[in-house]
Design an enzyme around this catalytic site. Structure first.
Site, PDB file in Angstrom:
ATOM      1  N   GLU A  45       0.837  -1.203   0.000  1.00 40.93           N
ATOM      2  CA  GLU A  45       0.000   0.000   0.000  1.00 40.93           C
ATOM      3  C   GLU A  45       0.876   1.259   0.000  1.00 40.93           C
ATOM      4  O   GLU A  45       0.608   2.217  -0.735  1.00 40.93           O
ATOM      5  CB  GLU A  45      -0.895  -0.016   1.236  1.00 40.93           C
ATOM      6  CG  GLU A  45      -1.671   1.260   1.482  1.00 40.93           C
ATOM      7  CD  GLU A  45      -2.071   1.403   2.934  1.00 40.93           C
ATOM      8  OE1 GLU A  45      -2.288   2.546   3.369  1.00 40.93           O
ATOM      9  OE2 GLU A  45      -2.162   0.365   3.636  1.00 40.93           O
ATOM     10  N   ASP A  49       0.779   3.841  -3.309  1.00 38.73           N
ATOM     11  CA  ASP A  49       0.367   5.235  -3.165  1.00 38.73           C
ATOM     12  C   ASP A  49       1.319   6.153  -3.927  1.00 38.73           C
ATOM     13  O   ASP A  49       0.891   7.092  -4.607  1.00 38.73           O
ATOM     14  CB  ASP A  49       0.340   5.599  -1.683  1.00 38.73           C
ATOM     15  CG  ASP A  49       0.048   7.068  -1.445  1.00 38.73           C
ATOM     16  OD1 ASP A  49      -1.043   7.526  -1.814  1.00 38.73           O
ATOM     17  OD2 ASP A  49       0.920   7.760  -0.893  1.00 38.73           O
ATOM     18  N   ASP A 118      -6.991   1.252   0.417  1.00 37.66           N
ATOM     19  CA  ASP A 118      -5.661   0.725   0.708  1.00 37.66           C
ATOM     20  C   ASP A 118      -5.329  -0.468  -0.188  1.00 37.66           C
ATOM     21  O   ASP A 118      -4.203  -0.588  -0.700  1.00 37.66           O
ATOM     22  CB  ASP A 118      -5.576   0.289   2.177  1.00 37.66           C
ATOM     23  CG  ASP A 118      -5.647   1.467   3.137  1.00 37.66           C
ATOM     24  OD1 ASP A 118      -5.507   2.620   2.679  1.00 37.66           O
ATOM     25  OD2 ASP A 118      -5.844   1.228   4.345  1.00 37.66           O
ATOM     26  N   GLU A 121      -4.392   0.591  -3.745  1.00 38.22           N
ATOM     27  CA  GLU A 121      -3.004   1.052  -3.825  1.00 38.22           C
ATOM     28  C   GLU A 121      -2.043  -0.120  -3.782  1.00 38.22           C
ATOM     29  O   GLU A 121      -1.024  -0.129  -4.495  1.00 38.22           O
ATOM     30  CB  GLU A 121      -2.719   2.020  -2.673  1.00 38.22           C
ATOM     31  CG  GLU A 121      -3.466   3.342  -2.802  1.00 38.22           C
ATOM     32  CD  GLU A 121      -3.304   4.240  -1.593  1.00 38.22           C
ATOM     33  OE1 GLU A 121      -3.622   5.439  -1.705  1.00 38.22           O
ATOM     34  OE2 GLU A 121      -2.850   3.742  -0.539  1.00 38.22           O
TER      35      GLU A 121
END
Length: 229
Positions: A45, A49, A118, A121
């Site tokens: 995650e 991102d 989450d 990502e």
């Protein structure tokens, strides 16, 4: 490893065929079921991102060569925020293949906004690690293209726009009060009032996250202000 039928179907919806499907399995493994021998998706995650952010920043940079940093920033935020990632996760059925612990599953984890964001990502990171940056860029742009094409020139969220309106009229920032909450714990319905210092206010209620309902209340108050001007 040979991926299961549901994982293969998800690969098709995602648009990336993994050479190392174990990366995707890890991206879909929530911390509620992770262990020393079954790593969860938290580190992915973190990476995903940043990959998403770079792809979106690059796409916006090239899409509008005349845009200033001040114009690009809100567009960027609209594309990478958690609500957008969660919406994309729902569009490709990510929640259906999430690997969750029993308690998280029973509490409606497959529908939770933050959990879906989450995991989206983490999936992006898995694509990046499996196929490199070009593969990640291609996947992200294919999934996000409609949002890129329909992005407003000034896509500020409603709370930001309302705060700027208040400041322009010599008022302190608006306040948001939770006036009620109903529904089960795994799918709460929030009742929010957005209020200005001069007493003008608007209400909204809805499921999902408290932040989302605050945005809806801010938008309702903005609409009311526009009608009164």
């Amino acid at each position: 490893m040979t991926p299961s039928a549901d994982i293969r179907a998800f690969m098709g919806r995602l648009g990336h065929r993994f050479r190392r499907p174990e990366l995707l399995v890890r991206a879909l493994t929530h911390g509620s079921i992770g262990s020393a021998t079954r790593p969860d998706n938290q580190r992915l995650e973190f990476l995903g991102d940043r990959v998403l952010g770079l792809v979106m920043a690059e796409a916006l940079f090239h899409a509008d060569p005349d845009a200033t940093e001040g114009q690009l920033a809100p567009r960027y935020n609209a594309l990478v925020k958690g609500e957008t990632c969660a919406a994309m996760a729902r569009e490709i059925g990510l929640g259906e293949v999430l690997k969750l612990g029993r308690s998280e599953m029973l509490s409606g984890g497959r529908r939770k906004e933050a959990l879906l964001a989450d995991a989206m990502e983490a999936v992006i990171a898995a694509v990046y690690l499996d196929g490199g940056f070009d593969a990640a860029r291609d996947t992200i742009l294919r999934l996000w293209q409609t949002r890129l094409d329909s992005l407003d020139d000034d896509p500020r969220d409603a709370k930001t726009a309302l705060q700027e309106w208040a400041q322009a009229h010599g008022m302190p920032p608006p306040v948001y009060d939770q006036t009620g909450r109903s529904g089960p714990d795994h799918a709460p319905v929030f009742h929010i009032t957005a209020r200005l210092a001069d007493g003008r206010e608007a209400q909204a209620q809805g499921a999902g996250t408290k932040r989302r309902v605050e945005q809806e209340a801010a938008q309702a108050l903005l609409s009311r202000l526009e009608k009164s001007e």
